[in-house]
Design an enzyme around this catalytic site. Structure first.
Site, PDB file in Angstrom:
ATOM      1  N   ASP A  71     -10.117   2.294   2.764  1.00  0.00           N
ATOM      2  CA  ASP A  71     -10.246   1.487   3.984  1.00  0.00           C
ATOM      3  C   ASP A  71     -11.065   2.195   5.062  1.00  0.00           C
ATOM      4  O   ASP A  71     -11.943   1.600   5.691  1.00  0.00           O
ATOM      5  CB  ASP A  71      -8.862   1.148   4.562  1.00  0.00           C
ATOM      6  CG  ASP A  71      -8.214  -0.042   3.850  1.00  0.00           C
ATOM      7  OD1 ASP A  71      -8.927  -0.832   3.231  1.00  0.00           O
ATOM      8  OD2 ASP A  71      -6.973  -0.153   3.942  1.00  0.00           O
TER       9      ASP A  71
ATOM     10  N   LYS B 201       0.814  -1.221   0.000  1.00  0.00           N
ATOM     11  CA  LYS B 201       0.000   0.000   0.000  1.00  0.00           C
ATOM     12  C   LYS B 201       0.846   1.271   0.000  1.00  0.00           C
ATOM     13  O   LYS B 201       0.452   2.284  -0.576  1.00  0.00           O
ATOM     14  CB  LYS B 201      -0.970  -0.003   1.192  1.00  0.00           C
ATOM     15  CG  LYS B 201      -2.077  -1.052   1.049  1.00  0.00           C
ATOM     16  CD  LYS B 201      -3.065  -1.004   2.194  1.00  0.00           C
ATOM     17  CE  LYS B 201      -4.046  -2.151   2.100  1.00  0.00           C
ATOM     18  NZ  LYS B 201      -5.028  -2.162   3.184  1.00  0.00           N
TER      19      LYS B 201
END
Ligand code: NAP
Length: 266
Positions: A102, A65
Site C-alpha cells: 500500500d 489485512k
C-alpha cells in the site's frame, strides 16, 4: 496457468481482477485472478483452502489485512513495519510470504503527480489499517515533517510512537500549514468530511484522498475550495500497489500508468 485471487468481505466490487488481468495481458503473461469472499470469522480456513487448491498468491483487503499478517509464514520488512499484509505470495519452498504494497503504491502515485516529498510538510488524516501501511514508506522519503491526526486520538498517538512522528488532535490542526495532505480515513466513502479545519489547505500543493470515486471525492472538492492547488483520489494508489503485488508474483513490473489511464477512461 497460475491462479491468484483477492480475498475480502465484502469483495464483489473489487477492481483488482480486471486490473491484474490487464497487467498480465500487457506483460504477455497467462494467469487467472478471481474474487474470494471469506466469512468474517473464516479468513484462515479460506486461505488454507486456497493454498491446498494450488493458488500462487492473493491480495488481501478489508477486514483481513491483520489476520493475513498472522497467517503468513514470513514477512517483508515493510509488512513487519505496517503490522498488516495486503499481498501473499507462495514461495518455492512452499512457505507464504506476506508483503504490504500500500505505501509503495501511494508513494509511486504521489511521484506520478509530481509531489516533492523530500523536505515537505505532510499531514495524514486517519489512523486505520491503511495509515499503518503508508507511514513507513512516507518516512523513507525524508519529509521535513510528518503529522498524523485521527478522530480517535489514541490511535494516532500509537502510530506516531511506532513511526517516531508527531500526532495531533483534529483541534490542534488550526493554524498549521502543510504542503501535502493525505486523507486516509474512510469518510469519503459515505461523502463525509473528517471534522478538521479547512485552514489546513491554505497554500497546500496537493490533497490526496485514498478513497476513489469516478467523479472525485468530497474531500478533493473541499480542499480545492479552500486554497489547495491540486487534488487526486486514490485510484492511482490502487493500481500502483497492485503493480507491486504483480511484480512480487510474476517478477515483471507492469505498466501501471497505462492501466491507470485505461481505468480512468472507464
Ligand atoms: P480502517 O482501518 O477501517 O480505518 C478507518 C479510518 O477512517 C479510521 O482512522 C477512522 O477513524 C476514520 N474515519 C472513518 N470515518 C470517518 C469520519 N466520518 N470522519 C473522520 N474519520 C473517519 O480503514 P483503512 O483500511 O485504514 O482504510 C481507510 C480508507 O482507505 C478506506 O476508505 C479504504 O477504502 C481506503 N484505501 C484505499 C487504498 C487504495 O489503494 N486507494 C488502499 C487502502 C485503503 P477512527 O479511528 O476514529 O474510527
Amino acid at each position: 496457468m497460475d491462479h491468484y485471487t483477492v480475498i475480502g468481505n465484502p469483495v464483489k466490487h473489487s477492481r483488482s481482477p480486471a486490473m491484474h488481468a490487464r497487467f498480465a495481458e500487457l506483460a504477455g503473461d497467462n494467469i487467472s485472478y478471481d474474487r474470494t469472499l471469506a466469512p468474517l470469522d473464516g479468513f484462515t480456513d479460506t486461505m488454507n483452502r486456497l493454498a491446498a487448491e494450488g493458488y500462487k498468491g492473493a491480495n488481501v483487503t478489508v477486514p483481513f489485512k491483520e489476520e493475513a499478517y498472522r497467517w503468513a509464514s514470513q514477512l517483508t520488512a515493510r509488512a513487519k513495519q505496517a503490522g498488516a499484509v495486503n499481498t501473499l505470495a507462495l514461495q518455492k519452498d512452499s512457505s507464504w510470504l506476506g508483503d504490504n504494497t500500500d505505501g509503495a503504491g501511494l508513494v509511486a502515485d504521489l511521484k506520478r503527480l509530481g509531489a516533492a516529498l523530500r523536505g515537505s510538510n505532510i499531514l495524514v488524516i486517519g489512523a486505520g489499517g491503511a495509515t499503518r501501511g503508508i507511514l513507513g514508506p512516507l518516512v523513507e522519503e525524508a519529509p521535513a515533517s510528518l503529522v498524523v491526526a485521527n478522530r480517535t486520538e489514541s490511535k494516532a498517538e500509537q502510530l506516531a510512537a511506532l513511526f517516531n512522528i508527531s500526532a495531533h488532535s483534529f483541534a490542534d490542526l488550526a493554524g498549521q500549514r502543510f504542503d501535502i495532505i493525505i486523507n486516509a480515513t474512510a469518510a469519503s466513502l459515505s461523502d463525509e468530511l473528517p471534522p478538521v479545519t479547512s485552514s489546513i489547505f491554505d497554500g497546500a500543493s496537493l490533497a490526496y484522498d485514498l478513497v476513489y470515486k469516478p467523479a472525485g471525492t468530497v474531500f478533493e472538492q473541499w480542499a480545492k475550495a479552500h486554497g489547495c492547488h491540486a487534488s487526486s483520489d486514490g485510484l492511482g494508489m490502487l493500481v500502483a500497489q497492485g503493480a507491486e503485488s504483480f511484480s512480487l508474483w510474476r517478477q515483471r513490473q507492469p505498466n501501471w500508468q497505462q492501466v491507470l489511464n485505461e481505468m480512468k477512461e472507464g
